[in-house]
Design an enzyme around this catalytic site. Structure first.
Site, short mmCIF file in Angstrom:
data_model
loop_
_atom_site.label_atom_id
_atom_site.label_comp_id
_atom_site.label_asym_id
_atom_site.label_seq_id
_atom_site.Cartn_x
_atom_site.Cartn_y
_atom_site.Cartn_z
N SER A 29 0.94 -1.20 0.10
CA SER A 29 -0.17 0.17 -0.21
C SER A 29 1.11 1.17 0.03
CB SER A 29 -1.05 0.21 1.37
OG SER A 29 -0.20 0.39 2.28
N LYS A 30 0.28 2.53 0.08
CA LYS A 30 0.99 3.74 -0.02
C LYS A 30 1.79 3.74 0.99
CE LYS A 30 -1.86 7.44 -2.22
NZ LYS A 30 -3.16 7.34 -2.11
N ARG A 31 1.47 3.22 2.25
CA ARG A 31 2.35 3.53 3.46
C ARG A 31 3.80 2.72 3.18
NH1 ARG A 31 2.05 -1.03 6.83
NH2 ARG A 31 0.41 -2.42 5.71
N HIS A 32 3.94 1.95 2.18
CA HIS A 32 5.11 1.40 1.71
C HIS A 32 6.13 2.19 1.03
CE1 HIS A 32 2.85 -2.60 3.12
NE2 HIS A 32 3.91 -2.36 3.81
N GLY A 33 5.46 3.31 0.65
CA GLY A 33 5.99 4.06 -0.37
C GLY A 33 5.67 3.73 -1.77
#
Ligand code: GLU
Length: 492
Positions: free
Chosen positions: A247-251
């Site tokens: 997801s986005k939180r993994h960049g």
């Protein structure tokens, strides 16, 4: 491995990428698109792009546009026009009629509450929660609020050979009479997909394994139509570095964001392919090599994890390996500053800068940033904080002496420049750094950067001298401004 592998016949392969326009194209979808495209190109077949926009509420034109732009940017060309499912409702209606006529489907008057109650009952009896098929025998016709359901077989096994997962089998008793046409007339995902895949003669369906449970349902639909199902392949999801769903939180970003960050289409394609396919332990592939080598036989069963550092490395490798002229079109948008038109940078100079920098940058953005001081005329060169201050009286003396020698050099190439600077530092008993650093400050407006001889050669004599002059003048002005004010307390 599985029989699926025998079905690649040159020219006969037809694949499709079928995104729903409910978001931008992210890494997972892009990887599916790359696999499908490669499979078609490898076997000289066709690649269909189908936009699955039957969910009128969640589908947005903005996302369709962005998905198409991402596909173009990745250079995943499709055959024929893109197909939009929302234009095909008449086709789905006709297909429903066929199944109703052949007795493979029936009208159902159950409200969502009735269906939910039937499911809850099954659950309470310790059975799989499924709709109990109570309308199947009623012979109902169309009417408000009615859906059409598949008359699914109550028993039997549904087996298929997955290109990635090998042989898979499901019990028909686990599946209920799925809805094909909703009460509002729209087709369900499983139904429209099968109608279209069959109509478009798709031979290989490659998709994320979040769809693997849909496949037995889709196979039942093929049977109901009396059609041969395609070969299916379900690729494992891409995980984050922590092995959780990416997801986005993994960049992780969308294809268009990577584009804006200066990633090359070939590098993104290369990186994505390796997230689920391998060819020995090779990492870097040019696009034409992938088209030659991609075989669908080496798709990995275990999920790959996204690694932003590796993506940067793959990008750097592609930047390093391409001839400068091949990078020029992709670099151009990064050279424009702040929308102002300005004079277009001289192409030869840009090519020289690419040659000088391509081995030391990781993105096109980096590349543009590092060449900007060289492309900027002397009068406009900005100096980073502390750079002019670093040019004290000694540094300025050295720069002025060197300037005279550079002005007189017969040739302004890297070797001559290097020889001149070397001779100067030896004569003066200085370390190279004692002139290297001031030169960098004056010519780049920064305290670090590429090989300064290459910078001078690329910029040429006129620009180099003009930048030295300006830096000397500004540094002198700065020193004057900083002198302590004299105290003129006149007597009298
Ligand atoms: N529209 C579906 C999705 O975006 C496609 C699934 C399929 O390839 O069948 O997930």
């Amino acid at each position: 491995m599985s029989d699926a592998k025998t079905l690649f016949t040159h020219g006969n392969v037809v694949t499709r990428f079928a995104p729903s326009p409910t978001g931008h194209l992210h890494l997972g979808g892009a990887r599916t698109a790359v696999f499908c495209w490669l499979l078609a190109r490898r076997y000289g077949g066709r690649f269909v792009l189908r936009i699955e926009d039957t969910d009128l509420e969640r589908s947005r034109q903005e996302y369709t546009d962005s998905i198409l732009a991402s596909m173009r940017r990745l250079k995943l060309d499709w055959d024929g026009e893109p197909i939009f499912q929302k234009d095909r409702f008449a086709v789905y209606d006709a297909a429903v009629e066929r199944l109703l006529a052949s007795g493979h489907a029936y009208w159902c008057a159950c409200s969502p509450e009735t269906v939910e109650a039937a499911r809850a009952k099954a659950r309470s009896e310790g059975k799989k929660p499924r709709y109990d098929g109570r309308c199947r025998k009623l012979g109902l016709g169309p009417g408000p609020g009615r859906t059409v359901r598949l008359a699914a077989p109550a028993e039997g096994r549904i087996k298929f050979d997955d290109m990635v997962k090998g042989r898979l089998a499901f019990d028909a008793s686990e599946l209920d009479d799925m809805v094909l046409r909703r009460a509002d007339g729209s087709p369900t995902y499983n139904f429209s997909v099968v109608v279209d895949d069959a109509a478009m003669n798709i031979t290989h369906v490659l998709r994320g394994d979040d769809h693997v449970n849909n496949t037995p349902r889709q196979i039942l639909l093929y049977r109901a139509f009396g059609a041969e199902p395609p070969v299916f392949g379900h690729v494992p999801m891409i995980l984050g570095p922590d092995r959780q769903k990416l997801s986005k939180r993994h960049g992780a970003k969308s294809v268009m964001e990577y584009d804006e960050d200066g990633f090359l289409p070939d590098a993104l394609v290369n990186y994505l392919v390796r997230l689920g396919w391998s060819c020995g332990d090779r990492e870097i592939f040019e696009r034409d090599e992938l088209v030659r080598l991609f075989d669908g036989d080496n798709l990995n069963r275990s999920p790959a994890a996204f690694d932003p550092q590796k993506l940067l490395w793959v990008n750097a490798e592609h930047l390093r390996r391409k001839p400068p002229a091949a990078l020029l079109p992709d670099l151009r948008p990064f050279l424009k500053t702040g929308g102002e038109s300005g004079p277009q940078a001289d192409e030869e100079l840009v090519l020289a800068c690419i040659g000088m920098l391509q081995g030391r940058v990781r993105t096109l953005k980096d590349l543009a940033g590092q060449m900007r001081p060289v492309l900027t005329p002397a009068a406009e060169l900005p100096y980073a904080e502390g750079v002019l201050e670093s040019l004290g009286p000694d540094e300025c003396t050295r720069l002025a002496e060197l300037r005279a020698r550079l002005a007189a050099l017969p040739a302004f190439d890297r070797n001559s420049l290097h020889a001149a600077v070397q001779a100067y530092v030896e004569e003066k008993g200085l370390k190279f750094k004692a002139v290297g650093q001031p030169l960098r400050a004056a010519l780049l407006g920064a305290l670090n950067g590429p090989d300064i001889m290459q910078v001078m050669q690329a910029a040429g004599r006129e620009d180099t001298l003009a930048k030295l002059d300006r830096a000397l003048k500004l540094a002198a002005g700065l020193r004057r401004a900083c002198l302590p004010a004299r105290n003129f307390t006149g007597s009298g």
